[in-house]
Design a protein around this motif. Structure first.
Motif, PDB file in Angstrom:
ATOM      1  N   TYR A 124       1.840  24.128  15.825  1.00 51.00           N
ATOM      2  CA  TYR A 124       1.160  24.662  17.027  1.00 51.00           C
ATOM      3  C   TYR A 124       0.704  26.111  16.353  1.00 51.00           C
ATOM      4  N   PHE A 125       0.607  26.207  15.072  1.00 54.03           N
ATOM      5  CA  PHE A 125       0.419  27.625  14.570  1.00 54.03           C
ATOM      6  C   PHE A 125       1.611  28.534  14.685  1.00 54.03           C
ATOM      7  N   TYR A 126       2.325  28.497  15.612  1.00 52.96           N
ATOM      8  CA  TYR A 126       3.408  29.377  15.683  1.00 52.96           C
ATOM      9  C   TYR A 126       4.881  28.645  15.436  1.00 52.96           C
ATOM     10  N   GLY A 127       4.985  27.581  15.484  1.00 55.43           N
ATOM     11  CA  GLY A 127       6.043  26.712  15.300  1.00 55.43           C
ATOM     12  C   GLY A 127       6.782  26.991  13.954  1.00 55.43           C
ATOM     13  N   PRO A 128       7.826  26.317  13.867  1.00 51.98           N
ATOM     14  CA  PRO A 128       8.506  25.994  12.743  1.00 51.98           C
ATOM     15  C   PRO A 128       7.838  24.876  12.020  1.00 51.98           C
ATOM     16  N   ARG A 129       8.643  24.587  10.806  1.00 53.84           N
ATOM     17  CA  ARG A 129       8.413  23.243  10.037  1.00 53.84           C
ATOM     18  C   ARG A 129       9.301  22.140  10.730  1.00 53.84           C
ATOM     19  N   VAL A 130       8.532  20.988  10.824  1.00 53.63           N
ATOM     20  CA  VAL A 130       9.102  19.761  11.681  1.00 53.63           C
ATOM     21  C   VAL A 130       8.946  18.584  10.631  1.00 53.63           C
ATOM     22  N   ASN A 131       9.758  17.741  10.998  1.00 54.27           N
ATOM     23  CA  ASN A 131       9.656  16.234  10.364  1.00 54.27           C
ATOM     24  C   ASN A 131       9.451  15.230  11.259  1.00 54.27           C
ATOM     25  N   ASN A 132       8.944  14.162  10.723  1.00 48.66           N
ATOM     26  CA  ASN A 132       8.706  13.057  11.609  1.00 48.66           C
ATOM     27  C   ASN A 132       8.747  11.913  10.896  1.00 48.66           C
ATOM     28  N   TRP A 133       9.532  10.641  11.391  1.00 48.32           N
ATOM     29  CA  TRP A 133       9.403   9.391  10.929  1.00 48.32           C
ATOM     30  C   TRP A 133       8.931   8.543  11.703  1.00 48.32           C
ATOM     31  N   SER A 164       0.777  -1.238   0.013  1.00 49.19           N
ATOM     32  CA  SER A 164      -0.153   0.012   0.074  1.00 49.19           C
ATOM     33  C   SER A 164       0.948   1.131   0.007  1.00 49.19           C
ATOM     34  N   PHE A 165       0.218   2.292  -0.663  1.00 46.39           N
ATOM     35  CA  PHE A 165       0.852   3.755  -0.480  1.00 46.39           C
ATOM     36  C   PHE A 165      -0.244   4.773  -0.136  1.00 46.39           C
ATOM     37  N   ASP A 166       0.296   5.502   0.854  1.00 43.53           N
ATOM     38  CA  ASP A 166      -0.918   6.478   1.118  1.00 43.53           C
ATOM     39  C   ASP A 166      -0.322   8.022   1.215  1.00 43.53           C
ATOM     40  N   PHE A 167      -1.120   9.003   0.782  1.00 46.06           N
ATOM     41  CA  PHE A 167      -0.913  10.314   1.049  1.00 46.06           C
ATOM     42  C   PHE A 167      -1.985  10.951   1.686  1.00 46.06           C
ATOM     43  N   THR A 207       6.247  12.153   7.839  1.00 46.81           N
ATOM     44  CA  THR A 207       5.451  13.640   8.094  1.00 46.81           C
ATOM     45  C   THR A 207       6.091  14.774   7.956  1.00 46.81           C
ATOM     46  N   HIS A 208       5.473  15.564   7.361  1.00 49.38           N
ATOM     47  CA  HIS A 208       6.166  16.972   7.327  1.00 49.38           C
ATOM     48  C   HIS A 208       4.861  18.007   7.891  1.00 49.38           C
ATOM     49  N   GLU A 209       5.323  18.645   8.848  1.00 54.03           N
ATOM     50  CA  GLU A 209       4.151  19.512   9.428  1.00 54.03           C
ATOM     51  C   GLU A 209       4.696  20.940   9.110  1.00 54.03           C
ATOM     52  N   ILE A 210       3.707  21.674   8.764  1.00 52.84           N
ATOM     53  CA  ILE A 210       3.990  23.194   8.544  1.00 52.84           C
ATOM     54  C   ILE A 210       3.211  23.959   9.736  1.00 52.84           C
ATOM     55  N   ASP A 236       1.470  13.706   4.881  1.00 46.89           N
ATOM     56  CA  ASP A 236       1.900  12.273   5.331  1.00 46.89           C
ATOM     57  C   ASP A 236       2.096  11.507   4.117  1.00 46.89           C
ATOM     58  N   PHE A 237       3.149  10.775   4.173  1.00 49.02           N
ATOM     59  CA  PHE A 237       3.682   9.756   3.170  1.00 49.02           C
ATOM     60  C   PHE A 237       3.855   8.561   3.567  1.00 49.02           C
ATOM     61  N   GLY A 238       3.058   7.447   3.292  1.00 52.17           N
ATOM     62  CA  GLY A 238       3.223   6.265   3.848  1.00 52.17           C
ATOM     63  C   GLY A 238       3.520   4.969   2.883  1.00 52.17           C
TER      64      GLY A 238
END
Length: 431
Positions: free
Chosen positions: A409-418, A350-353, A403-406, A382-384
């Protein structure tokens, strides 16, 4: 999302479960205990904008949806999908802890899903489609109790909550593949003296607030939290296509005129489809897509904003043990998802976006007072990729999600997660 009793924090999360089934005549028993371990590593939390009694509480509104379950690793156990039921003709009476999924959604069930742990409940239901001449009916009516997490408000005098809900589905005989239905749920705080008997029949309460007007409730507003939804699913087996919709409201309309003038008030919806293409008896390709919208409609500019899964009296919100009972996108959230599945004799790949907008209701409430601009919405992409392989009596699974989050918390930076996952299940087969 949709992982039941599992709550995934930072670090290693492990779940071990076993299942046994017993049937004797009309009696059936399923035992599915689960043991869970969460490393629960530390990460930056959003500071609550309300007077939260815990630093781990959800930041943007008063709801039992903790950002983190404490500061330490922890081990818990759960009854999982355990239940006991007795079948009589076309009806079933049961008691159990299994998750209830109501509506046609694949990723999101607005009213009831597998996003939170199952809760102890009794139920009356059909055990097969019941012929009513012009089609078939299926249904379920449940009564249960919901629990609060340890990271909301331990000082609450009334923590016990009563839940009841009903789902009905009708499949007409004259339109093949079509199913239409509806759900209605209530939750309320349990007073010291217990619940009056009439509360067990709440699902038959009038749909409009005017039916609840009394001296104590001059505008028909009561202390209960309720939600209603309508859904439709239409499958076309010859072409391998299915389309579905669920439309919900989280607030009573005052009367019929109010509903006609502003049907969009407090509404949420899910739209989705799936298309199967078979290449042979052993190979198939499935394309799926779904979108869920729970952000408030513009009606909040002239009347109170009823954010999904939040409630002014039942302050724990529509949750159980700190997780949302409905759609994983949460209060004020929106999501779009597309997935591709390849099925073969050896298993599935499977592939998910997925695109998720985090609590836009909170953004619109909080942004103007804090000088935020249009490009400060909190959005995750999210890319899975994952696979399930059959190996004898075992099912072996694994996957990776990026996961790439923009604007975290509305005020934070861009962050990545695996996120990495691995699973193994032993299914001993009889010859």
């Amino acid at each position: 999302l949709n992982d039941g009793a599992v709550w995934v924090g930072k670090g290693l999360t492990t779940a071990l479960d076993a299942t046994a089934n017993v049937r004797w005549g009309g009696l059936s028993i399923v035992a599915n205990p689960m043991l869970l371990y969460n490393q629960n590593g530390a990460f930056e939390l959003a500071p609550p904008v309300w007077a939260a009694p815990s630093e781990f509480a959800y930041a943007w509104r008063r709801i039992d949806w903790p950002q983190r379950f404490g500061a330490e690793s922890f081990t818990t156990w759960d009854l999982g999908q355990s239940r006991i039921a007795y079948d009589l003709s076309w009806a079933r009476a049961g008691f159990g802890n299994e998750n209830l999924w109501w509506g046609p959604g694949i990723q999101s069930g607005i009213v009831m899903s597998a996003n939170a742990p199952g809760f102890l409940h009794g139920s009356l239901s059909t055990n097969r489609p019941v012929d009513v001449g012009i089609g078939t009916l299926e249904g379920q009516w449940v009564w249960g109790g919901l629990e609060q997490s340890d990271y909301f408000d331990p000082a609450l005098a009334e923590r016990d909550r009563y839940f009841t809900g009903i789902v009905l589905t009708y499949s007409p005989s004259f339109l093949s593949g079509l199913s239409v239905g509806g759900t209605r749920v209530f939750q309320e705080l349990v007073p010291d003296g217990g619940l009056p008997f009439r509360e067990y029949f709440l699902v038959f309460q009038g749909l409009f607030k005017e039916s609840q007007i009394s001296e104590d409730q001059p505008d028909g507003t009561d202390a209960r939290d309720q939600m209603v939804s309508l859904f439709m699913r239409w499958a076309f087996p010859e072409s391998g296509l299915e389309a579905y919709i669920e439309w919900a409201r989280t607030d009573h309309a005052a009367n019929l005129q109010d509903f006609v003038l502003e049907p969009e008030h407090s509404r949420g919806y899910t739209l989705g489809f799936q298309k199967v293409t078979s290449f042979s008896a052993e190979r198939a390709f499935v394309l799926r897509g779904e979108m869920t919208q729970l952000e408030s409609a513009p009606t909040f500019q002239l009347r109170p904003r009823p954010t999904y899964y939040e409630h002014s009296v039942v302050t724990q919100g529509y949750t159980h043990k700190g997780q949302i009972l409905g759609a994983w996108v949460g209060p004020g959230g929106n999501a779009q998802w597309v997935g591709f599945d390849w099925y073969a004799r050896w298993g599935r790949a499977s592939f998910d976006f997925r695109r998720q907008v985090h609590d836009n209701d909170a953004f619109w409430e909080w942004a103007p007072a804090n000088d935020r601009s249009f490009d400060d919405h909190d959005v995750s992409l999210d890319f899975g990729v994952d696979a399930l392989v059959f190996a004898g009596d075992f099912e072996l699974g694994g996957g990776v999600t990026f996961t790439h989050e923009i604007n975290r918390y509305f005020y934070g930076p861009r962050v990545n997660n695996w996120g990495l996952s691995a699973s193994a299940r032993w299914l001993p087969r009889r010859d």
